[in-house]
Design a protein around this motif. Structure first.
Motif, PDB file in Angstrom:
ATOM      1  N   VAL A  42       6.705   8.692  -0.874  1.00  0.00           N
ATOM      2  CA  VAL A  42       7.837   9.035  -0.016  1.00  0.00           C
ATOM      3  C   VAL A  42       9.137   9.154  -0.804  1.00  0.00           C
ATOM      4  O   VAL A  42       9.992   9.981  -0.469  1.00  0.00           O
ATOM      5  CB  VAL A  42       7.991   7.982   1.108  1.00  0.00           C
ATOM      6  N   PHE A  43       9.298   8.360  -1.869  1.00  0.00           N
ATOM      7  CA  PHE A  43      10.572   8.352  -2.592  1.00  0.00           C
ATOM      8  C   PHE A  43      10.981   9.733  -3.119  1.00  0.00           C
ATOM      9  O   PHE A  43      12.161  10.108  -2.991  1.00  0.00           O
ATOM     10  CB  PHE A  43      10.535   7.343  -3.741  1.00  0.00           C
ATOM     11  N   VAL A  89      -0.267  -4.645  -0.291  1.00  0.00           N
ATOM     12  CA  VAL A  89       0.702  -4.409  -1.366  1.00  0.00           C
ATOM     13  C   VAL A  89       0.420  -3.071  -2.046  1.00  0.00           C
ATOM     14  O   VAL A  89       1.341  -2.283  -2.316  1.00  0.00           O
ATOM     15  CB  VAL A  89       0.663  -5.554  -2.397  1.00  0.00           C
ATOM     16  N   PHE A  90      -0.844  -2.790  -2.303  1.00  0.00           N
ATOM     17  CA  PHE A  90      -1.211  -1.532  -2.948  1.00  0.00           C
ATOM     18  C   PHE A  90      -0.805  -0.341  -2.100  1.00  0.00           C
ATOM     19  O   PHE A  90      -0.211   0.627  -2.598  1.00  0.00           O
ATOM     20  CB  PHE A  90      -2.718  -1.502  -3.207  1.00  0.00           C
ATOM     21  N   LEU A  91      -1.091  -0.394  -0.788  1.00  0.00           N
ATOM     22  CA  LEU A  91      -0.740   0.705   0.103  1.00  0.00           C
ATOM     23  C   LEU A  91       0.773   0.849   0.224  1.00  0.00           C
ATOM     24  O   LEU A  91       1.295   1.971   0.325  1.00  0.00           O
ATOM     25  CB  LEU A  91      -1.363   0.483   1.484  1.00  0.00           C
ATOM     26  N   ALA A  92       1.492  -0.283   0.215  1.00  0.00           N
ATOM     27  CA  ALA A  92       2.954  -0.218   0.302  1.00  0.00           C
ATOM     28  C   ALA A  92       3.542   0.448  -0.936  1.00  0.00           C
ATOM     29  O   ALA A  92       4.441   1.297  -0.831  1.00  0.00           O
ATOM     30  CB  ALA A  92       3.526  -1.623   0.468  1.00  0.00           C
ATOM     31  N   VAL A  93       3.038   0.074  -2.111  1.00  0.00           N
ATOM     32  CA  VAL A  93       3.519   0.684  -3.355  1.00  0.00           C
ATOM     33  C   VAL A  93       3.178   2.171  -3.373  1.00  0.00           C
ATOM     34  O   VAL A  93       4.008   3.014  -3.755  1.00  0.00           O
ATOM     35  CB  VAL A  93       2.909  -0.034  -4.578  1.00  0.00           C
ATOM     36  N   TYR A  94       1.969   2.505  -2.956  1.00  0.00           N
ATOM     37  CA  TYR A  94       1.551   3.911  -2.916  1.00  0.00           C
ATOM     38  C   TYR A  94       2.429   4.706  -1.961  1.00  0.00           C
ATOM     39  O   TYR A  94       2.839   5.835  -2.261  1.00  0.00           O
ATOM     40  CB  TYR A  94       0.088   3.997  -2.480  1.00  0.00           C
ATOM     41  N   PHE A  95       2.743   4.118  -0.811  1.00  0.00           N
ATOM     42  CA  PHE A  95       3.591   4.795   0.171  1.00  0.00           C
ATOM     43  C   PHE A  95       4.984   5.057  -0.397  1.00  0.00           C
ATOM     44  O   PHE A  95       5.537   6.154  -0.226  1.00  0.00           O
ATOM     45  CB  PHE A  95       3.702   3.935   1.434  1.00  0.00           C
TER      46      PHE A  95
END
Length: 275
Positions: free
Chosen positions: A22-23, A12-18
């Motif tokens: 990227v956004f 979850v942390f890596l997904a939020v960071y990604f």
């Protein structure tokens, strides 16, 4: 259960960071493809109703985009080549020879990386003025070269120290001079490290804005970052053209960083050989 929780939290942390990383890139690309009227619509639209390439056409046809790219390429490539050549020689000397003042030179190199660039802006501007180099590409090449030599030397010194001295000693026993051994034996082994240093220097020069704004005022001599800054007007910002220019501006650096990562890893791996 604890292992699953830790793994789930990490994902979850890596997904939020990604998403956070990227956004902004996604938003710049989408803004560059929006018609002018859709950029300021509310509620915010995360995908335009009508895609358009007009913003790219504006900066390529209306502005002097080709001139700005040419100036950036000339300044960035020239300075990066000079930095790489000087850093190779200075790093070799510092890695292979310990002489009086060796530690002080390295300390001086490290200290230069701690000082912000604007500290030396006044003296540099006066120096360039007295040398009649204001509004010349040569002023940027000199400033970029001087600014990047310390870090590039430190970086290459680490590569040299990982190459065993026995390689060049064997070449010298076979009749090579020290310079010939450096060129024929050491530099081929160092190729990945030198390439990584060159790419790092090029990207730093390509992205530099502070010095370019202060030393260049002539429209035909401006680099790409300075031209991008001109889209910020007194009472308005041309977000569409700025986003399109940013996309074109970022593409070379993204490609070069991807290439540089491979060269840095390969260079460290090949250099980590114990003699």
């Amino acid at each position: 259960m604890k292992r699953f929780s830790a793994s789930g939290f990490r994902i979850v942390f890596l997904a939020v960071y990604f998403v956070l990383m990227v956004f902004p890139l996604y938003w710049i690309v989408i803004t560059s493809l929006k018609p002018q009227k859709e950029i300021f619509t509310y509620p915010i639209r995360y995908w335009p109703d009508h895609l358009t390439w007009q913003n790219y056409a504006n900066i390529i046809k209306i502005s002097k985009f080709q001139i700005y790219i040419g100036n950036s390429l000339l300044v960035s490539l020239t300075a990066a080549l000079i930095v790489s050549a000087i850093a190779v020689l200075s790093a070799y000397v510092l890695a292979r020879h310990h002489f009086r003042g060796h530690g002080q030179i390295m300390l001086g190199f490290f200290l230069t990386q701690m000082l912000p660039g604007f500290v030396s802006l006044g003296p540099l501007y006066m120096m360039m003025t007295k040398m009649d180099l204001i509004n010349t590409r040569l002023s940027l090449i000199l400033m970029y070269t001087v600014g990047l030599i310390p870090f590039s030397t430190i970086l290459l010194k680490g590569f040299f120290e990982r190459i065993p001295k026995s390689l060049e000693e064997a070449a010298m026993i076979d009749g090579c001079s020290r310079l010939s051994a450096l060129i024929r034996v050491i530099l081929p082994v160092m190729l990945n490290g030198i390439t990584a240093t060159f790419i790092f220097a090029f990207v730093q020069n390509w992205n530099e804005l502070f010095m370019a704004v202060m030393f260049i005022d002539n429209e035909s001599l401006k680099t790409l970052p300075v031209a991008m800054n001109s889209f910020v007007m007194k009472f308005d910002i041309d977000w569409g053209s700025m986003s399109a220019g940013t996309v074109l501006f970022v593409i070379p650096t993204v490609v070069l960083f991807a290439v540089a990562q491979r060269f840095i890893v390969d260079g460290l791996t090949q250099g980590a050989v114990k003699g």
